[in-house]
Design a protein around this motif. Sequence first.
Motif, mmCIF file in Angstrom:
data_model
loop_
_atom_site.group_PDB
_atom_site.id
_atom_site.type_symbol
_atom_site.label_atom_id
_atom_site.label_comp_id
_atom_site.label_asym_id
_atom_site.label_seq_id
_atom_site.Cartn_x
_atom_site.Cartn_y
_atom_site.Cartn_z
ATOM 1 N N ASN A 1 42.313 -51.942 33.649
ATOM 2 C CA ASN A 1 43.479 -52.424 33.112
ATOM 3 C C ASN A 1 43.998 -51.373 31.714
ATOM 4 N N ALA A 2 45.375 -51.264 31.648
ATOM 5 C CA ALA A 2 45.713 -50.463 30.251
ATOM 6 C C ALA A 2 46.832 -51.228 29.666
ATOM 7 N N LEU A 3 47.150 -50.933 28.516
ATOM 8 C CA LEU A 3 47.951 -51.550 27.726
ATOM 9 C C LEU A 3 48.933 -50.281 27.022
ATOM 10 N N ALA A 4 50.239 -50.317 27.352
ATOM 11 C CA ALA A 4 51.444 -49.535 26.889
ATOM 12 C C ALA A 4 52.102 -50.078 25.792
ATOM 13 N N LEU A 5 52.400 -49.356 24.756
ATOM 14 C CA LEU A 5 53.476 -49.844 23.657
ATOM 15 C C LEU A 5 54.495 -48.862 23.458
ATOM 16 N N TRP A 6 55.559 -48.950 23.107
ATOM 17 C CA TRP A 6 56.669 -48.148 22.713
ATOM 18 C C TRP A 6 57.794 -48.790 21.962
ATOM 19 N N THR A 7 58.605 -47.999 21.209
ATOM 20 C CA THR A 7 59.584 -48.344 20.528
ATOM 21 C C THR A 7 60.958 -48.300 21.586
ATOM 22 N N SER A 8 61.509 -49.404 21.273
ATOM 23 C CA SER A 8 62.997 -49.686 22.084
ATOM 24 C C SER A 8 64.025 -49.739 21.195
ATOM 25 N N ASN A 9 65.202 -49.106 21.209
ATOM 26 C CA ASN A 9 66.426 -49.086 20.258
ATOM 27 C C ASN A 9 67.521 -49.678 21.200
ATOM 28 N N ASP A 10 67.897 -50.997 20.702
ATOM 29 C CA ASP A 10 69.105 -51.503 21.347
ATOM 30 C C ASP A 10 70.327 -51.494 20.772
ATOM 31 N N GLY A 11 70.358 -50.456 19.744
ATOM 32 C CA GLY A 11 71.607 -50.176 18.580
ATOM 33 C C GLY A 11 72.629 -49.738 19.321
ATOM 34 N N THR B 1 62.778 -48.084 32.274
ATOM 35 C CA THR B 1 64.019 -47.512 32.222
ATOM 36 C C THR B 1 65.034 -48.340 32.109
ATOM 37 N N GLU B 2 65.063 -49.322 30.917
ATOM 38 C CA GLU B 2 66.305 -50.228 30.754
ATOM 39 C C GLU B 2 67.651 -49.581 30.307
ATOM 40 N N PRO B 3 68.458 -49.467 30.975
ATOM 41 C CA PRO B 3 69.843 -48.664 30.724
ATOM 42 C C PRO B 3 70.159 -48.869 29.331
ATOM 43 N N ASP B 4 70.196 -50.009 28.718
ATOM 44 C CA ASP B 4 70.953 -50.285 27.331
ATOM 45 C C ASP B 4 69.996 -49.927 26.504
ATOM 46 N N LEU B 5 68.654 -49.371 26.492
ATOM 47 C CA LEU B 5 67.693 -49.269 25.626
ATOM 48 C C LEU B 5 67.340 -47.808 25.456
ATOM 49 N N TRP B 6 67.006 -47.307 24.083
ATOM 50 C CA TRP B 6 66.725 -46.058 24.151
ATOM 51 C C TRP B 6 65.016 -46.223 23.889
ATOM 52 N N GLU B 7 64.250 -45.639 24.792
ATOM 53 C CA GLU B 7 62.833 -45.834 24.653
ATOM 54 C C GLU B 7 61.919 -44.708 24.365
ATOM 55 N N LEU B 8 61.195 -44.835 23.220
ATOM 56 C CA LEU B 8 60.676 -43.642 22.589
ATOM 57 C C LEU B 8 59.186 -44.152 22.358
ATOM 58 N N ASP B 9 58.666 -43.091 21.706
ATOM 59 C CA ASP B 9 57.312 -43.224 21.117
ATOM 60 C C ASP B 9 55.842 -43.941 21.819
ATOM 61 N N PRO B 10 55.671 -43.506 23.046
ATOM 62 C CA PRO B 10 54.741 -44.544 23.634
ATOM 63 C C PRO B 10 53.344 -44.147 23.079
ATOM 64 N N ALA B 11 52.618 -45.341 23.350
ATOM 65 C CA ALA B 11 51.068 -45.145 22.931
ATOM 66 C C ALA B 11 50.376 -46.026 24.017
#
Length: 172
Positions: free
Chosen positions: A67-77, A49-59
């Motif tokens: 253990n587990a690994l999560a990836l997602w797109t993060s947009n700082d534009g 929940t990083e306030p300046d980033l749009w976080e989408l599309d998790p895998a």
Amino acid sequence: AGGDIAISGQNILLIMTADTDSAAGSVSPDIMYRYFDGTSWQALAPLATEPDLWELDPALTFLANGNALALWTSNDGDKSLADLNDIFAHQDIRYSIWNGTSWSTPAGLTDDLETDGTADVSYNATADKAVAVWAGPASTKMNTAIARDNSFLIVRPPTFMTQPERVPTDLL
């Protein structure tokens, strides 16, 4: 948008994008998760929940030892950008590792001004490696060249290599 699910034995992880900004007309997509330990579900909780980033599309994928690994797109534009090329130029891939109890601090896997699109990830238990693939900058038409222009990363849990690598052409 979107979500993913990973199952290992009786353990289940759900990961999803949720708009956590309740202000009218405002959007703040963040990555949320739920965990089932074989007996009960944890409440929905934030992973990223990083306030300046749009976080989408998790895998998501389970690794060894729960253990587990999560990836997602993060947009700082700038959220007022209208041109898709400008928007995608600010999109990067971030990750976090679940240790069976909590997530590591989210970190950047890519950080550049090139398009890094929706990721997918899978774990090979025999080789003890996870492979992540995501759309990268295409040298030709995106819809026909995605496979050759994707990046991949081999993970030897619990640490990442520091830089993504191109998929060798002999593997395509």
